[in-house]
Motif scaffolding. Sequence first.
Motif, PDB file in Angstrom:
ATOM      1  N   ASP A  73       0.811  -1.223   0.000  1.00  0.00           N
ATOM      2  CA  ASP A  73       0.000   0.000   0.000  1.00  0.00           C
ATOM      3  C   ASP A  73       0.843   1.272   0.000  1.00  0.00           C
ATOM      4  N   HIS A  74       1.976   1.244   0.693  1.00  0.00           N
ATOM      5  CA  HIS A  74       2.784   2.461   0.846  1.00  0.00           C
ATOM      6  C   HIS A  74       3.867   2.617  -0.217  1.00  0.00           C
ATOM      7  N   GLY A  75       4.345   1.518  -0.794  1.00  0.00           N
ATOM      8  CA  GLY A  75       5.385   1.595  -1.810  1.00  0.00           C
ATOM      9  C   GLY A  75       6.747   1.925  -1.221  1.00  0.00           C
ATOM     10  N   ILE A  76       7.619   2.456  -2.064  1.00  0.00           N
ATOM     11  CA  ILE A  76       8.976   2.812  -1.657  1.00  0.00           C
ATOM     12  C   ILE A  76       9.363   4.131  -2.322  1.00  0.00           C
ATOM     13  N   PHE A  88      12.826  13.089  -5.286  1.00  0.00           N
ATOM     14  CA  PHE A  88      12.424  11.716  -5.011  1.00  0.00           C
ATOM     15  C   PHE A  88      11.157  11.388  -5.775  1.00  0.00           C
ATOM     16  N   THR A  89      10.947  10.099  -5.940  1.00  0.00           N
ATOM     17  CA  THR A  89       9.707   9.610  -6.517  1.00  0.00           C
ATOM     18  C   THR A  89       9.263   8.412  -5.706  1.00  0.00           C
ATOM     19  N   VAL A  90       7.971   8.199  -5.615  1.00  0.00           N
ATOM     20  CA  VAL A  90       7.426   7.045  -4.889  1.00  0.00           C
ATOM     21  C   VAL A  90       6.875   6.052  -5.896  1.00  0.00           C
ATOM     22  N   VAL A  91       7.347   4.812  -5.816  1.00  0.00           N
ATOM     23  CA  VAL A  91       6.908   3.761  -6.734  1.00  0.00           C
ATOM     24  C   VAL A  91       6.398   2.578  -5.914  1.00  0.00           C
ATOM     25  N   GLN A 170       1.872  10.354   2.548  1.00  0.00           N
ATOM     26  CA  GLN A 170       2.672   9.238   2.050  1.00  0.00           C
ATOM     27  C   GLN A 170       4.123   9.366   2.498  1.00  0.00           C
ATOM     28  N   ILE A 171       4.643  10.583   2.452  1.00  0.00           N
ATOM     29  CA  ILE A 171       6.002  10.838   2.929  1.00  0.00           C
ATOM     30  C   ILE A 171       6.123  10.463   4.394  1.00  0.00           C
ATOM     31  N   SER A 172       5.149  10.894   5.178  1.00  0.00           N
ATOM     32  CA  SER A 172       5.156  10.605   6.608  1.00  0.00           C
ATOM     33  C   SER A 172       5.113   9.104   6.866  1.00  0.00           C
ATOM     34  N   ASN A 173       4.249   8.388   6.139  1.00  0.00           N
ATOM     35  CA  ASN A 173       4.128   6.944   6.330  1.00  0.00           C
ATOM     36  C   ASN A 173       5.419   6.208   6.000  1.00  0.00           C
ATOM     37  N   LEU A 174       6.122   6.665   4.975  1.00  0.00           N
ATOM     38  CA  LEU A 174       7.338   5.989   4.553  1.00  0.00           C
ATOM     39  C   LEU A 174       8.540   6.312   5.424  1.00  0.00           C
ATOM     40  N   GLU A 175       8.596   7.525   5.932  1.00  0.00           N
ATOM     41  CA  GLU A 175       9.830   7.992   6.568  1.00  0.00           C
ATOM     42  C   GLU A 175       9.790   8.038   8.088  1.00  0.00           C
ATOM     43  N   TYR A 203       9.353  -3.548   6.543  1.00  0.00           N
ATOM     44  CA  TYR A 203       9.408  -3.302   5.104  1.00  0.00           C
ATOM     45  C   TYR A 203      10.505  -2.288   4.785  1.00  0.00           C
ATOM     46  N   VAL A 204      10.980  -2.344   3.549  1.00  0.00           N
ATOM     47  CA  VAL A 204      11.923  -1.325   3.053  1.00  0.00           C
ATOM     48  C   VAL A 204      11.089  -0.178   2.494  1.00  0.00           C
ATOM     49  N   THR A 205      11.328   1.041   2.993  1.00  0.00           N
ATOM     50  CA  THR A 205      10.464   2.169   2.627  1.00  0.00           C
ATOM     51  C   THR A 205      11.170   3.261   1.834  1.00  0.00           C
ATOM     52  N   LEU A 206      12.491   3.237   1.793  1.00  0.00           N
ATOM     53  CA  LEU A 206      13.220   4.306   1.100  1.00  0.00           C
ATOM     54  C   LEU A 206      14.543   3.773   0.594  1.00  0.00           C
ATOM     55  N   LEU A 207      14.891   4.154  -0.629  1.00  0.00           N
ATOM     56  CA  LEU A 207      16.189   3.837  -1.220  1.00  0.00           C
ATOM     57  C   LEU A 207      16.866   5.163  -1.548  1.00  0.00           C
ATOM     58  N   ASP A 208      17.957   5.443  -0.855  1.00  0.00           N
ATOM     59  CA  ASP A 208      18.644   6.724  -1.014  1.00  0.00           C
ATOM     60  C   ASP A 208      19.806   6.570  -1.985  1.00  0.00           C
ATOM     61  N   ARG A 209      19.637   7.102  -3.194  1.00  0.00           N
ATOM     62  CA  ARG A 209      20.662   6.996  -4.232  1.00  0.00           C
ATOM     63  C   ARG A 209      21.431   8.313  -4.384  1.00  0.00           C
ATOM     64  N   SER A 210      21.208   9.234  -3.459  1.00  0.00           N
ATOM     65  CA  SER A 210      21.822  10.558  -3.546  1.00  0.00           C
ATOM     66  C   SER A 210      22.982  10.721  -2.575  1.00  0.00           C
ATOM     67  N   TYR A 211      22.787  10.313  -1.330  1.00  0.00           N
ATOM     68  CA  TYR A 211      23.826  10.502  -0.316  1.00  0.00           C
ATOM     69  C   TYR A 211      25.062   9.680  -0.667  1.00  0.00           C
ATOM     70  N   GLY A 212      26.221  10.241  -0.388  1.00  0.00           N
ATOM     71  CA  GLY A 212      27.472   9.574  -0.753  1.00  0.00           C
ATOM     72  C   GLY A 212      27.989  10.030  -2.102  1.00  0.00           C
ATOM     73  N   ASN A 213      27.313  11.015  -2.664  1.00  0.00           N
ATOM     74  CA  ASN A 213      27.715  11.576  -3.952  1.00  0.00           C
ATOM     75  C   ASN A 213      27.645  13.100  -3.847  1.00  0.00           C
ATOM     76  N   CYS A 214      28.771  13.758  -3.920  1.00  0.00           N
ATOM     77  CA  CYS A 214      28.823  15.212  -3.735  1.00  0.00           C
ATOM     78  C   CYS A 214      28.790  15.990  -5.054  1.00  0.00           C
ATOM     79  N   ASP A 215      28.624  15.282  -6.152  1.00  0.00           N
ATOM     80  CA  ASP A 215      28.561  15.977  -7.436  1.00  0.00           C
ATOM     81  C   ASP A 215      27.285  16.802  -7.526  1.00  0.00           C
ATOM     82  N   ALA A 216      27.391  17.991  -8.094  1.00  0.00           N
ATOM     83  CA  ALA A 216      26.209  18.840  -8.265  1.00  0.00           C
ATOM     84  C   ALA A 216      25.400  18.380  -9.447  1.00  0.00           C
TER      85      ALA A 216
END
Length: 216
Positions: A73-76, A88-91, A170-175, A203-216
């Motif tokens: 119901d909540h997705g990721i 971010f996008t929720v799928v 939805q943000i609140s439910n996931l995070e 459940y897994v609620t978030l995949l962070d593909r941004s942190y750990g990358n300092c490129d603009a």
Amino acid sequence: MIRKYILFFVALTLFLGSCNNKQKQASGATDTVTRVALDNPEKIQQISEVITRFVRAYQSQDNGKANALIHPDHGIAIVYRPGAMDNFTVVDSLDFSKPVPESYPYTTFPNDKVLTFEALPEFQCDTDKWTKLGFFCDSTSTSKTQVLETIAKFQDEYNEVKFDDTMKAQISNLENGSFRVILNPAEEHFLIFHVKQFDGAWYVTLLDRSYGNCDA
């Protein structure tokens, strides 16, 4: 006189019932933002199992096993950086052959690290290195990573992107109430995600593909 007592009793009953309902509503609201206390071996085993299962599914690029750990119901939420700022996008599911964003594939890497529960490492842009390497889940009560909320506020303020009440919920439910996990066995390899408990299941609620990358 008897009628007055009856009316008083009815009024008192309605008042207490109203207070009880408010307490339940407040308790329900609190449950969505308060993290589960990992205060016994059973709870630690449950969260550890979901974390390690997701890592194995990600490393083997197994859509079925990964999506079994995403709430139906909540997705990721997938956090990424398309330019100078995060978005971010929720799928409702992951497809390892169709990454988000498309230009940033889901890469695999060897891992021999064992999950530990302690403060998370930080990525330092000045040295392009992590403060420590390993496999971590931060279970401290003071740790709160409001990635989605921060992005939403920033987008609202600087890009005039308005998030409606449905998306905010939805943000609140996931995070809110989630635990952040960082797997970084080497400087150039890392996987960052959040896990959260819904109705006793993790459940897994978030995949962070941004942190750990300092490129603009």
